[in-house]
Design an enzyme around this catalytic site. Structure first.
Site, mmCIF file in Angstrom:
data_model
loop_
_atom_site.group_PDB
_atom_site.id
_atom_site.type_symbol
_atom_site.label_atom_id
_atom_site.label_comp_id
_atom_site.label_asym_id
_atom_site.label_seq_id
_atom_site.Cartn_x
_atom_site.Cartn_y
_atom_site.Cartn_z
ATOM 1 N N ASP A 41 0.804 -1.230 0.000
ATOM 2 C CA ASP A 41 0.000 0.000 0.000
ATOM 3 C C ASP A 41 0.838 1.282 0.000
ATOM 4 O O ASP A 41 0.325 2.354 0.345
ATOM 5 C CB ASP A 41 -0.945 0.007 1.208
ATOM 6 C CG ASP A 41 -2.132 -0.916 0.996
ATOM 7 O OD1 ASP A 41 -2.606 -0.989 -0.157
ATOM 8 O OD2 ASP A 41 -2.574 -1.563 1.953
ATOM 9 N N ASP A 78 -7.072 -3.937 -6.042
ATOM 10 C CA ASP A 78 -6.743 -2.625 -5.446
ATOM 11 C C ASP A 78 -5.295 -2.204 -5.727
ATOM 12 O O ASP A 78 -4.966 -1.020 -5.799
ATOM 13 C CB ASP A 78 -6.898 -2.637 -3.917
ATOM 14 C CG ASP A 78 -8.033 -3.464 -3.381
ATOM 15 O OD1 ASP A 78 -8.443 -4.422 -4.052
ATOM 16 O OD2 ASP A 78 -8.496 -3.181 -2.268
HETATM 17 N N1 GLY Z 1 -7.585 -1.177 -0.551
HETATM 18 C C1 GLY Z 1 -8.418 -1.550 0.512
HETATM 19 C C2 GLY Z 1 -9.839 -1.235 0.288
HETATM 20 O O1 GLY Z 1 -10.233 -0.766 -0.782
HETATM 21 O O2 GLY Z 1 -10.594 -1.498 1.212
#
Ligand code: GLY
Length: 399
Positions: free
Chosen positions: A118, A178
């Site tokens: 992330d 994501d």
């Molecule tokens: N990237 C984590 C979410 O979208 O919850």
């Protein structure tokens, strides 16, 4: 007292008109400026109760109405700083700059964390805006270091950056849709350094995601697990969706934004085709509500009695606008959908008056039973980004 919800409602009505009745481009820009002025005023008023605190980075509102605070380690830690940077860039208000600098500084140590995928969210959403706005070389160094850290999670056999390290009894090399969002920092780092390896890794990750995560209808699985020995796909799964085969709404939003951004960065036609395909999937889906704010999953079991996810709507609006920026030939459909989405988000129903949030009715995770139907900071971040993109589009068209 200034009734911002009333202004929001009036603006909503104007937006709704702008989606159906042609308005001149000058009027269009004025509408978006007015909303951004209002949000700037709100964000400044919130600063009084938001002293910069590395142990209290805002993430969401808890069900009891208290602030869910987090630290730089959390994947959401860059969004508040990023929102403040964007509103500073728009307004030039020094108070917003000071706050943005303070909240950004807390995330510096994350540039070295190899345990997360992330880093794009944490570093590029905070330091990235800071660098674009101030050209501060120290910010650039953090971005490039974070990219060097992030690519340590790339496995050339799989062709992807590994997402998570937990659940290792089930997943051997999980990659979530994501993760496309973290690629923007890598593309930027190639430009900043002249080192093409960042670009090549980002491109490989997007290509591998296209082949493995994307279904024939352009929707995406949430989690794909790979065998690190062979590089082959071994499982299709979900973590935040209603079912493996369902379409988790925020996952589709990451899919749209991620491929639109990957197309902008690479000009690879297959990324454009995918971004256009998932935009149509989302906006023409029979379960998409009329106001374009999706349920948390397009196949949630009790539609229409299911929570909406405002964060997905805000991310979708950004993705549509990135697509529209790419080519005037197909921009009008994407502008229409983005305008309708932004019109809805401006309605009283979706506006939050609880510091530091701009919007309410987002969903973190229904299967995880957390952050259900509450204000969440990343919805605000992408809302401001979408409004700025829309304003820039209107102002460009106006020239
Ligand atoms: N990237 C984590 C979410 O979208 O919850």
């Amino acid at each position: 007292m200034f009734k911002s919800w009333l202004v929001a409602g009036l603006l909503g009505a104007l937006y709704a008109c702008s989606a159906t009745v042609p308005v001149n481009k000058g009027q269009e820009a004025a509408i978006y400026r007015k909303t951004l002025d209002q949000l700037t005023e709100k964000a400044i008023s919130y600063l009084e109760v938001m002293p910069a605190d590395s142990t209290a980075i805002p993430r969401a509102l808890s069900p009891d109405g208290t602030l869910h605070k987090t630290t730089s380690r959390d994947w959401t830690s860059g969004f508040y700083a990023g929102e403040l940077w964007m509103l500073y860039d728009y307004s030039g208000k020094g108070l917003l700059k000071e706050a943005a600098q303070a909240w950004t500084a807390f995330n510096a140590k994350e540039q070295w964390d190899t345990h997360t995928h992330d880093l794009g969210f944490k570093i590029y959403c905070s330091f990235g805006h800071g660098y674009q706005i101030t050209a501060d070389e120290a910010y650039k160094e953090v971005i490039v270091n974070a990219s060097r850290t992030l690519i340590k999670r790339f496995d050339p056999k799989v062709g992807c950056i590994r997402s998570w390290d937990f659940n290792s009894d089930i997943w051997h090399f999980p990659v979530i849709v994501d993760n496309l969002m973290n690629l923007e920092m890598l593309f930027a780092s190639s430009r900043l350094t002249g080192d093409s390896s960042f670009f090549n890794i980002a491109n490989s990750h997007a290509q591998t995601t296209l082949v493995n995560h994307i279904r024939a209808d352009h929707s995406s699985y949430h989690v794909i697990d790979f065998d690190p020995e062979t590089g082959q796909q071994r499982l299709k799964d979900t973590h935040q969706g209603a079912a493996k085969e369902s379409s988790w709404a925020r996952g589709q939003a990451w899919n749209l934004y991620g491929f639109a951004m990957a197309y902008r960065e690479t000009q690879a036609p297959q990324f454009l085709e995918q971004a256009r395909g998932v935009a149509a999937y989302i906006y023409e889906h029979p379960n998409m509500p009329k106001d374009q704010v999706p349920y948390w999953d397009f196949e949630a079991p009790h539609i229409p009695n299911e929570p909406r996810d405002v964060s997905a709507a805000a991310i979708n609006a950004c993705g549509l606008l990135i697509l529209a920026e790419q080519n005037p030939e197909y921009a009008s459909q994407y502008l229409k959908w983005a305008d309708a989405t932004l019109a809805s988000l401006a309605q009283e129903r979706y506006q939050s008056e609880t510091p530091p949030f701009l919007l309410k009715h987002s969903v973190g995770s229904i299967p995880g039973n957390f952050e259900v139907d509450v204000p969440i900071i990343y919805a605000d971040y992408y809302y401001v980004e979408a409004l700025l993109r829309r304003l820039a589009f209107a102002e460009k068209a106006n020239k």
